[in-house]
Motif scaffolding. Structure first.
Motif, short mmCIF file in Angstrom:
data_model
loop_
_atom_site.label_atom_id
_atom_site.label_comp_id
_atom_site.label_asym_id
_atom_site.label_seq_id
_atom_site.Cartn_x
_atom_site.Cartn_y
_atom_site.Cartn_z
N LEU A 243 0.85 -1.18 0.00
CA LEU A 243 0.00 0.00 0.00
C LEU A 243 0.88 1.23 0.00
O LEU A 243 1.72 1.39 0.89
CB LEU A 243 -0.91 0.02 1.24
N ARG B 195 1.36 4.09 1.22
CA ARG B 195 1.18 5.16 2.19
C ARG B 195 2.48 5.93 2.33
O ARG B 195 2.54 7.12 2.22
CB ARG B 195 0.79 4.58 3.55
N ASN C 212 0.44 10.62 3.04
CA ASN C 212 -0.92 10.64 2.50
C ASN C 212 -1.89 11.39 3.40
O ASN C 212 -2.79 12.08 2.92
CB ASN C 212 -1.43 9.20 2.30
N ILE D 51 -7.73 4.19 2.50
CA ILE D 51 -6.28 4.28 2.67
C ILE D 51 -5.84 3.81 4.05
O ILE D 51 -4.83 3.12 4.21
CB ILE D 51 -5.80 5.74 2.43
N THR E 229 -1.61 6.71 -4.71
CA THR E 229 -2.53 5.64 -4.32
C THR E 229 -3.14 4.89 -5.50
O THR E 229 -3.89 3.93 -5.28
CB THR E 229 -3.70 6.23 -3.49
N PHE F 88 -2.69 1.09 -5.43
CA PHE F 88 -3.53 0.44 -4.43
C PHE F 88 -4.96 0.27 -4.94
O PHE F 88 -5.55 -0.79 -4.82
CB PHE F 88 -3.52 1.26 -3.13
#
Length: 543
Positions: free
Chosen positions: A303, A305, A332, A452, A527, A530
Motif C-alpha cells: 500500500l 502510504r 498521504n 487508505i 494511491t 492500491f
C-alpha cells in the motif's frame, strides 16, 4: 421465507440513520436565530462572530466522537450490547444541553450568561452533530464496504440537506419565533436520535442486491433535494399562506418516510436469499470464494502510504488498520489534510460571506437570501454526486477517488474566478460551482480515508482531517476576505460596494483551490496502484 415484522439489520440502520442525518445539521441554521441571540444578549457583531466561530469548531472537531466510536464498536468492545448507539446517546445529550441553555438565555428563563459560557453552550450544541454523523457514516461504510462512496454520499448528502429541512420545520411550526426554533432544536434531534439509535448497528451480511437498493435510496435523495429547491424558491419569491406551507411540508414528510419502505423491501429480498433453497444454490459459489481467499491469504500487497510501509492483507480492498497517531506520520494523511484546507476552507469562507457579496455586487435582498438558501441544495448535490460518481468511476473504469477530488477542486477554482469576475449573474453561476465542489469534498474525504487507512479507526481519522474545514475557514474568512474587505471599506463608512471589495480575495482563493487540486493529484499518483489492485482483487473474487 417472508419478513413478518420490522427487524433491525443494515437496511433499517441505513433508513433510520438517514432520518437522524436529516435533523442533526442544526449548525447550518445559525442565521435563523442569530439576530435574536444578538439582541437578547446585547452582543455587538464581533461578539456574535466569536460565538459563531465556536459553532464552526464544534461542528467540525469530531475527534472525540471518532475515538468513542472506535472504543465501542467491534472488535473493540467486550460487551455485546455496546455499539454505535453509545455515540448517538453522547450526541443527544450534548445537543439537548447546548440548545436548551441557549434557548433559556434567549427567552430570558435564565440570566444573561457570560460570553465564554455562551461560547461553550454553542460549541456543545454543534459538537453533537459530529457524534450523530460519525455513528451514521462509519456504520454505513462498515455495512456497505464495496459501495462506500455511495453510502457516504447518501449520509453526507442528507446532512447537507438538514439545514434546509429544519428551516422548513421553522417556517411551518415555529410561527416565526427564533426562541421556539431553539427549543425545537433542543428537543427534536434529541428525541429522534434516542428513539432510533438502537437500530443503527454494524451488520456485515452480504446480499446480491445492495447496489439496486442503494440506487433507490440515491434516486429518492435527488427527489427530496429537487422538491426542497422548488419549495425554497417559492418561499423566497412569494408570500405563501400558512396552509400552503403545511401542505408542502406534509409532502416533504411523505418523501422522508420513503427510505424505510425501501429498507423493508430490501430486508424481504435478503430473507428470500437466506431461504434453504437459495442457500443450496449458492453453497458452491461460497465454497469457491473461501478457497480463493485461503489460497491468496499469504500474498499481498504494497500500500503506497509511505515508502517504508508494506503490509500483507488477505483483501486489498481493506488495508491494514491504522490508528490516528500512525496515520498522521504518513505523507498521504497530510496530502489529504492540505487538500481539505484548500477545498473546504475556501468553500466555507464563500458561504460565510455570501450576504456581503450580494450586497456589494448590487443583488437584491431576496436574491441574496435565495443564494444562501439554495447553498444546501448545491452542497447536497456535491456530497451525493461525488460519492455515487466515485463508486461508478472506480468500479467501471478503475479511476481512483483522489482523481475526482482533484477534478472537483479544479472546478472550484474556476467557481472562485467566476465570483471574482463580477459579471452580471456571476453569483448564480459561482455559488453553484463552489457549492457543489465544496459538498463533494465532504463525501470524498471520509471514503478515501476509509480506503487508505482502514475501517477500524476511520471515525477518528476522518474527523481529525475535518479540522481542516474550520482552520481553512478562519484563514480565508478572517485573514483574507475580512482583512481585504475592511481595507477596501475604510473610506466608505464601514461598508463596501463594487467588484473591488472581493475581487482580490476570490482570486486568492482560486489560486488556493488550484493548489489543492495539485495536492489531490499527488495523492492520486501515490494511491492509484492500491486502487488498481483493490479493483482487480474484487473482480477476481466475483469471477
Amino acid at each position: 421465507m417472508e419478513v413478518s415484522g420490522f427487524m433491525p439489520n443494515k437496511w433499517t440502520a441505513t433508513a433510520l440513520g438517514i432520518w437522524i442525518q436529516c435533523i442533526c445539521g442544526a449548525s447550518y441554521t445559525f442565521s435563523i436565530y442569530s439576530s435574536a441571540l444578538k439582541s437578547s444578549q446585547a452582543y455587538d457583531q464581533s461578539t456574535l462572530d466569536t460565538v459563531s466561530v465556536f459553532k464552526d469548531i464544534g461542528a467540525n472537531a469530531g475527534i472525540i466522537s471518532g475515538f468513542l466510536y472506535s472504543a465501542v464498536t467491534p472488535p473493540a468492545p467486550r460487551w455485546a450490547f455496546v455499539g454505535p448507539w453509545v455515540v448517538h446517546a453522547a450526541g443527544a445529550t450534548q445537543c439537548f444541553l447546548g440548545y436548551i441553555f441557549i434557548w433559556a438565555a434567549v427567552s430570558g428563563v435564565i440570566d444573561r450568561p457570560p460570553v465564554p459560557a455562551m461560547c461553550f453552550f454553542m460549541f456543545l450544541a454543534a459538537h453533537a452533530q459530529t457524534f450523530f454523523n460519525t455513528a451514521n457514516v462509519v456504520t454505513g461504510v462498515h455495512n456497505f464496504v464495496h459501495y462506500s462512496g455511495t453510502i457516504v454520499g447518501i449520509m453526507k448528502g442528507y446532512l447537507g440537506l438538514s439545514g434546509a429541512l429544519l428551516i422548513q420545520v421553522y417556517n411551518t411550526s415555529c410561527n416565526g419565533d427564533p426562541s421556539n426554533f431553539l427549543l425545537m432544536l433542543a428537543v427534536l434531534p434529541t428525541l429522534l436520535s434516542i428513539m432510533f439509535m438502537w437500530f443503527v448497528r454494524i451488520d456485515k451480511t452480504k446480499s446480491s442486491n445492495e447496489m439496486k437498493h442503494l440506487n433507490s435510496l440515491s434516486a429518492l435523495a435527488v427527489i427530496v433535494a429537487f422538491y426542497l429547491m422548488v419549495v425554497i424558491i417559492l418561499n423566497n419569491t412569494f408570500s405563501l399562506s400558512s396552509w400552503t406551507r403545511f401542505f408542502t411540508f406534509s409532502i416533504l414528510l411523505i418523501l422522508l418516510a420513503a427510505p424505510l419502505a425501501i429498507a423493508i423491501n430490501a430486508q424481504r429480498e435478503d430473507f428470500r436469499e437466506s431461504s434453504p433453497s437459495f442457500l443450496t444454490e449458492k453453497s458452491h459459489v461460497v465454497n469457491k470464494l473461501k478457497s480463493m481467499d485461503a489460497e491468496d491469504s499469504v500474498e499481498y500487497h504494497e500500500l503506497p502510504r509511505d515508502e517504508s510501509q508494506t503490509v500483507a492483507v488477505s483483501n486489498s480492498r481493506i488495508p491494514q488498520a491504522t490508528n490516528v497517531l500512525e496515520a498522521i506520520r504518513t505523507i498521504n494523511f497530510w496530502l489529504l489534510f492540505l487538500a481539505m484546507v484548500c477545498g473546504m476552507g475556501s468553500g466555507l469562507a464563500t458561504i460565510n460571506n455570501m450576504s456581503q457579496l450580494g450586497q456589494s455586487l448590487g443583488y437584491t435582498a431576496t436574491e441574496t437570501k435565495t443564494f444562501v438558501s439554495l447553498w444546501s441544495i448545491w452542497n447536497f448535490l456535491g456530497r451525493f454526486g461525488a460519492g455515487y460518481t466515485s463508486d461508478f468511476l472506480l468500479h467501471s473504469y478503475g479511476w481512483a477517488r483522489p482523481l475526482l477530488m482533484a477534478i472537483t477542486l479544479m472546478i472550484m477554482s474556476g467557481g472562485h474566478i467566476v465570483i471574482a469576475s463580477g459579471f452580471s449573474g456571476n453569483l448564480y453561476v459561482g455559488s453553484i460551482l463552489v457549492g457543489i465542489c465544496y459538498g463533494s469534498q465532504w463525501s470524498l474525504m471520509p471514503t478515501i480515508t476509509s480506503e487508505i487507512f482502514g475501517l477500524e479507526h476511520m471515525g477518528t481519522i476522518f474527523n481529525t482531517i475535518a479540522i481542516a474545514s474550520p482552520l481553512g475557514s478562519y484563514i480565508f474568512s478572517v485573514r483574507v476576505i475580512g482583512y481585504i474587505y475592511d481595507r477596501e471599506a475604510a473610506g466608505e463608512h464601514g461598508s463596501c460596494s463594487g467588484t473591488h471589495c472581493f475581487v482580490i480575495s476570490f482570486l486568492v482563493m482560486a489560486v488556493v483551490a488550484f493548489l489543492g487540486s495539485l495536492v489531490a493529484a499527488a495523492l492520486f499518483f501515490r494511491t492509484r496502484r492500491f486502487y488498481r489492485l483493490a479493483l482487480q482483487r474484487r473482480v477476481e473474487c466475483v469471477s
